[in-house]
Motif scaffolding. Structure first.
Motif, PDB file in Angstrom:
ATOM      1  N   TYR A   8       0.836  -1.199   0.000  1.00  0.00           N
ATOM      2  CA  TYR A   8       0.000   0.000   0.000  1.00  0.00           C
ATOM      3  C   TYR A   8       0.871   1.250   0.000  1.00  0.00           C
ATOM      4  O   TYR A   8       1.970   1.250   0.558  1.00  0.00           O
ATOM      5  N   SER A  10       0.232   4.020   1.498  1.00  0.00           N
ATOM      6  CA  SER A  10       0.171   4.691   2.792  1.00  0.00           C
ATOM      7  C   SER A  10      -0.494   3.777   3.810  1.00  0.00           C
ATOM      8  O   SER A  10      -1.325   2.935   3.453  1.00  0.00           O
ATOM      9  N   LYS A  11      -0.140   3.963   5.066  1.00  0.00           N
ATOM     10  CA  LYS A  11      -0.810   3.173   6.108  1.00  0.00           C
ATOM     11  C   LYS A  11      -2.276   3.581   6.246  1.00  0.00           C
ATOM     12  O   LYS A  11      -3.071   2.865   6.830  1.00  0.00           O
ATOM     13  N   SER A  13      -4.215   4.027   3.563  1.00  0.00           N
ATOM     14  CA  SER A  13      -4.935   3.562   2.374  1.00  0.00           C
ATOM     15  C   SER A  13      -6.114   2.694   2.778  1.00  0.00           C
ATOM     16  O   SER A  13      -6.104   2.063   3.840  1.00  0.00           O
ATOM     17  N   HIS A  15      -6.954  -0.099   1.581  1.00  0.00           N
ATOM     18  CA  HIS A  15      -6.557  -1.510   1.483  1.00  0.00           C
ATOM     19  C   HIS A  15      -7.539  -2.349   0.680  1.00  0.00           C
ATOM     20  O   HIS A  15      -7.694  -3.538   0.936  1.00  0.00           O
ATOM     21  N   THR A  18      -3.962  -3.766  -3.695  1.00  0.00           N
ATOM     22  CA  THR A  18      -2.542  -3.549  -3.433  1.00  0.00           C
ATOM     23  C   THR A  18      -1.932  -2.803  -4.620  1.00  0.00           C
ATOM     24  O   THR A  18      -2.477  -2.832  -5.730  1.00  0.00           O
TER      25      THR A  18
END
Length: 103
Positions: A8, A10-11, A13, A15, A18
């Motif tokens: 990803y 950004s943390k 995102s 999700h 991918t």
């Protein structure tokens, strides 16, 4: 793409997809010479292509556009393309033609 990209961007995102999956979608977009909306329509008509990429749903055109901007930033794209070319050469999938002769 899995070897070169994080899952990803950004943390934060969502999700849903991918980065390697989105990269595969963008490669197909280029191969099929489609617009973002055109490749979305193609995926909607071809669930087997979605399954091959590991998509549980079809990404929106705006998602693909954003992914393109993220993936073409920096050196990650060049690294991925270098690895793909190396992988294909090792496996002899890449054949260069000049006129009537193989090189």
């Amino acid at each position: 793409a899995r070897e070169c990209l994080p899952d990803y961007a950004s943390k934060f995102s969502r999700h849903d997809f991918t980065l390697p999956q989105l990269f595969a979608c963008l490669v197909l977009r280029e191969h099929q010479k489609k617009s973002y909306r055109g490749i979305v329509a193609l995926f909607q008509d071809s669930p087997e292509w979605c399954a091959a990429i590991g998509l549980s749903k079809v990404p929106a055109a705006s998602t693909l556009c954003t992914a393109f901007e993220i993936l073409t930033r920096g050196k990650s794209l060049a690294t991925m393309l270098d690895r793909v070319v190396g992988w294909m050469r090792v496996r002899r999938h890449m054949v260069f033609w000049r006129g009537e002769r193989r090189v």
